[in-house]
Design a protein around this motif. Structure first.
Motif, PDB file in Angstrom:
ATOM      1  N   ALA A  10      10.491  62.287 -41.066  1.00 60.31           N
ATOM      2  CA  ALA A  10      11.452  61.771 -41.088  1.00 60.31           C
ATOM      3  C   ALA A  10      12.822  62.950 -41.696  1.00 60.31           C
ATOM      4  N   ALA A  11      11.988  62.450 -42.701  1.00 58.98           N
ATOM      5  CA  ALA A  11      13.181  63.005 -44.055  1.00 58.98           C
ATOM      6  C   ALA A  11      13.210  64.413 -43.803  1.00 58.98           C
ATOM      7  N   HIS A  12      12.159  65.163 -43.481  1.00 63.06           N
ATOM      8  CA  HIS A  12      12.379  66.498 -42.629  1.00 63.06           C
ATOM      9  C   HIS A  12      12.846  66.843 -41.600  1.00 63.06           C
ATOM     10  N   VAL A  13      12.915  66.686 -41.190  1.00 64.38           N
ATOM     11  CA  VAL A  13      13.546  66.215 -40.151  1.00 64.38           C
ATOM     12  C   VAL A  13      15.012  65.909 -40.165  1.00 64.38           C
ATOM     13  N   ALA A  14      15.235  64.604 -41.061  1.00 67.73           N
ATOM     14  CA  ALA A  14      16.652  65.073 -41.716  1.00 67.73           C
ATOM     15  C   ALA A  14      17.354  66.028 -42.515  1.00 67.73           C
ATOM     16  N   HIS A  15      16.323  66.612 -43.324  1.00 67.49           N
ATOM     17  CA  HIS A  15      16.657  67.482 -44.096  1.00 67.49           C
ATOM     18  C   HIS A  15      17.002  68.480 -43.104  1.00 67.49           C
ATOM     19  N   VAL A  16      16.220  69.492 -41.850  1.00 71.10           N
ATOM     20  CA  VAL A  16      16.354  70.602 -41.319  1.00 71.10           C
ATOM     21  C   VAL A  16      17.797  69.978 -40.733  1.00 71.10           C
ATOM     22  N   LYS A  17      18.152  69.233 -40.359  1.00 71.94           N
ATOM     23  CA  LYS A  17      19.245  68.916 -39.641  1.00 71.94           C
ATOM     24  C   LYS A  17      19.995  69.186 -40.455  1.00 71.94           C
ATOM     25  N   GLN A  18      20.509  67.946 -42.151  1.00 73.25           N
ATOM     26  CA  GLN A  18      21.479  68.799 -42.785  1.00 73.25           C
ATOM     27  C   GLN A  18      21.735  70.100 -42.955  1.00 73.25           C
ATOM     28  N   ALA A  19      20.415  70.472 -42.885  1.00 74.34           N
ATOM     29  CA  ALA A  19      20.442  71.977 -43.612  1.00 74.34           C
ATOM     30  C   ALA A  19      21.122  72.937 -42.126  1.00 74.34           C
ATOM     31  N   HIS A  20      21.378  72.715 -41.119  1.00 79.50           N
ATOM     32  CA  HIS A  20      21.699  73.071 -40.025  1.00 79.50           C
ATOM     33  C   HIS A  20      22.860  73.025 -39.675  1.00 79.50           C
ATOM     34  N   ALA A  21      23.614  71.699 -40.268  1.00 77.13           N
ATOM     35  CA  ALA A  21      25.062  71.287 -40.297  1.00 77.13           C
ATOM     36  C   ALA A  21      25.775  72.317 -41.139  1.00 77.13           C
ATOM     37  N   LYS A  22      25.579  71.939 -42.122  1.00 75.31           N
ATOM     38  CA  LYS A  22      25.875  73.150 -42.905  1.00 75.31           C
ATOM     39  C   LYS A  22      25.992  74.099 -42.655  1.00 75.31           C
ATOM     40  N   LYS A  23      24.976  74.290 -41.752  1.00 76.44           N
ATOM     41  CA  LYS A  23      24.929  76.637 -41.758  1.00 76.44           C
ATOM     42  C   LYS A  23      26.323  76.719 -41.025  1.00 76.44           C
ATOM     43  N   LEU A  24      26.324  75.804 -40.146  1.00 73.05           N
ATOM     44  CA  LEU A  24      27.254  75.307 -39.220  1.00 73.05           C
ATOM     45  C   LEU A  24      28.842  75.526 -39.236  1.00 73.05           C
ATOM     46  N   HIS A  25      28.293  74.614 -39.865  1.00 72.75           N
ATOM     47  CA  HIS A  25      30.043  74.496 -41.093  1.00 72.75           C
ATOM     48  C   HIS A  25      30.318  75.773 -41.573  1.00 72.75           C
ATOM     49  N   ALA A  26      29.853  76.450 -42.496  1.00 73.44           N
ATOM     50  CA  ALA A  26      29.809  77.559 -42.850  1.00 73.44           C
ATOM     51  C   ALA A  26      29.928  79.221 -42.177  1.00 73.44           C
ATOM     52  N   ALA A  27      29.542  78.979 -41.176  1.00 74.07           N
ATOM     53  CA  ALA A  27      29.824  79.761 -40.134  1.00 74.07           C
ATOM     54  C   ALA A  27      31.149  79.408 -39.198  1.00 74.07           C
ATOM     55  N   HIS A  28      31.410  77.746 -39.420  1.00 80.92           N
ATOM     56  CA  HIS A  28      33.118  78.088 -38.582  1.00 80.92           C
ATOM     57  C   HIS A  28      33.572  78.271 -38.865  1.00 80.92           C
ATOM     58  N   ALA A  29      33.623  78.280 -40.854  1.00 78.92           N
ATOM     59  CA  ALA A  29      34.488  77.779 -41.868  1.00 78.92           C
ATOM     60  C   ALA A  29      34.685  80.105 -41.839  1.00 78.92           C
ATOM     61  N   LYS A  30      33.268  80.488 -41.668  1.00 83.90           N
ATOM     62  CA  LYS A  30      33.938  82.295 -41.835  1.00 83.90           C
ATOM     63  C   LYS A  30      34.775  82.114 -40.066  1.00 83.90           C
ATOM     64  N   HIS A  31      34.569  81.908 -39.460  1.00 83.82           N
ATOM     65  CA  HIS A  31      34.951  82.051 -38.303  1.00 83.82           C
ATOM     66  C   HIS A  31      36.458  82.090 -38.253  1.00 83.82           C
ATOM     67  N   ALA A  42      38.378  81.288 -41.084  1.00 83.29           N
ATOM     68  CA  ALA A  42      38.879  82.197 -42.226  1.00 83.29           C
ATOM     69  C   ALA A  42      38.953  84.028 -41.678  1.00 83.29           C
ATOM     70  N   ALA A  43      38.021  84.784 -40.641  1.00 84.54           N
ATOM     71  CA  ALA A  43      38.395  85.965 -40.199  1.00 84.54           C
ATOM     72  C   ALA A  43      39.197  85.809 -39.277  1.00 84.54           C
ATOM     73  N   VAL A  44      39.801  84.376 -37.844  1.00 89.68           N
ATOM     74  CA  VAL A  44      41.169  84.158 -37.496  1.00 89.68           C
ATOM     75  C   VAL A  44      42.356  84.605 -38.009  1.00 89.68           C
ATOM     76  N   LYS A  45      42.528  83.769 -39.411  1.00 93.61           N
ATOM     77  CA  LYS A  45      43.396  83.914 -40.031  1.00 93.61           C
ATOM     78  C   LYS A  45      43.492  85.157 -40.716  1.00 93.61           C
ATOM     79  N   GLN A  46      42.804  85.682 -41.450  1.00 94.57           N
ATOM     80  CA  GLN A  46      42.753  86.837 -41.526  1.00 94.57           C
ATOM     81  C   GLN A  46      43.359  87.814 -40.326  1.00 94.57           C
ATOM     82  N   ALA A  47      43.018  87.592 -39.382  1.00 91.73           N
ATOM     83  CA  ALA A  47      43.345  88.245 -37.914  1.00 91.73           C
ATOM     84  C   ALA A  47      44.952  88.665 -37.618  1.00 91.73           C
ATOM     85  N   ALA A  48      45.354  87.107 -38.101  1.00 90.83           N
ATOM     86  CA  ALA A  48      46.587  86.878 -37.524  1.00 90.83           C
ATOM     87  C   ALA A  48      47.584  87.321 -38.596  1.00 90.83           C
ATOM     88  N   ALA A  49      46.632  86.759 -40.257  1.00 87.51           N
ATOM     89  CA  ALA A  49      48.192  87.517 -41.118  1.00 87.51           C
ATOM     90  C   ALA A  49      48.235  88.966 -41.232  1.00 87.51           C
TER      91      ALA A  49
END
Length: 262
Positions: free
Chosen positions: A101-122, A124-131
């Protein structure tokens, strides 16, 4: 003595108990062997043998009981060992489940962080393109502004030549055909270049709508073909020329095609 599938394992406690039983048996035999009175040798021997036999039976009986107790204790020990093993297995299974359970929670948390980073990057790219687009549009407007300012800053002489040139610029921006020579020729025929000229004798005058201005336009025609951006004063030279040329374009194709009263 009862038979068991497995011989019981004697612990130190069991061995001490057996030693005590053996000692008691030996003492009973010794006590039985001593005569209490002056009996004959034959009678004493018989009594001694009987007591010895009785003592041996007691020892066997005690030994059997002890063995049975040891077997029962062994069964209890094995039951406790099995229960302990089962508890250990359950604890191990619970630990494995907790770790999983701890491993699954860790994997989910890592996946969530990865998705958040990807969304933030996207984002930023959209904002940069608009600018970037905004900067390009600003640069484009800046590049166009000098040309607009140049047209707005263009000046015309306040005479017939200046009026014709200014009217031609407006006409070309509106898609109205006409040339300098065509305008000049008709102006000179209609008003001799006088922007305040008025015809008070023709049929239009009789009907109360005399022709006015450089190209002698009647008020209804001026109002109908007035060009946006010019004055609504029929005597205004540029407004008069532009409205007349707009009317001629609709009726004759161009003021260049007009060679008489129109």
């Amino acid at each position: 003595m009862p038979k068991h599938a497995h011989s019981p394992t004697l612990t130190k406690h069991h061995k001490i108990a057996l030693a005590g039983v053996a000692t008691l048996g030996a003492a009973a035999l010794a006590f039985s062997a001593v005569p209490s009175s002056a009996e004959t040798t034959a009678a004493g021997a018989t009594q001694t043998a009987a007591k010895a036999a009785y003592g041996t039976a007691q020892v066997k009986d005690v030994t059997g009981k002890v063995t049975d107790q040891l077997a029962l204790q062994n069964v209890k020990v094995e039951a406790i060992a099995a229960k302990t093993k089962a508890s250990a297995h359950q604890l191990h299974a619970a630990h494995v489940k907790k770790v999983h359970a701890a491993h699954v929670a860790h994997v989910k948390q890592a996946h969530a962080k990865k998705l958040h980073a990807a969304h933030a990057k996207h984002a930023a790219a959209v904002k940069q393109a608009a600018a970037k687009r905004a900067a390009q549009q600003t640069a484009s407007r800046s590049a166009q502004r000098p040309q607009i300012q140049q047209v707005a800053a263009k000046t015309y002489a306040n005479n017939l030549d200046g009026w014709i040139h200014q009217s031609l610029d407006i006409m070309h921006s509106k898609g109205i055909p006409g040339s300098y020579n065509g305008l000049y020729r008709n102006i000179m025929r209609e008003s001799s270049g006088n922007p305040n000229a008025i015809n008070n004798w023709d049929i239009n005058a009789i009907n109360g709508i005399p022709s006015k201005g450089l190209l002698q336009v009647i008020p209804p025609t001026f109002a109908t073909y007035h060009v946006a951006g010019t004055s609504w004063n029929i005597y205004d030279p540029v407004a008069n020329i532009t409205a007349a040329c707009n009317y001629a374009a609709h009726r004759y194709g161009s003021m260049d095609n007009v060679n008489s009263a129109y």
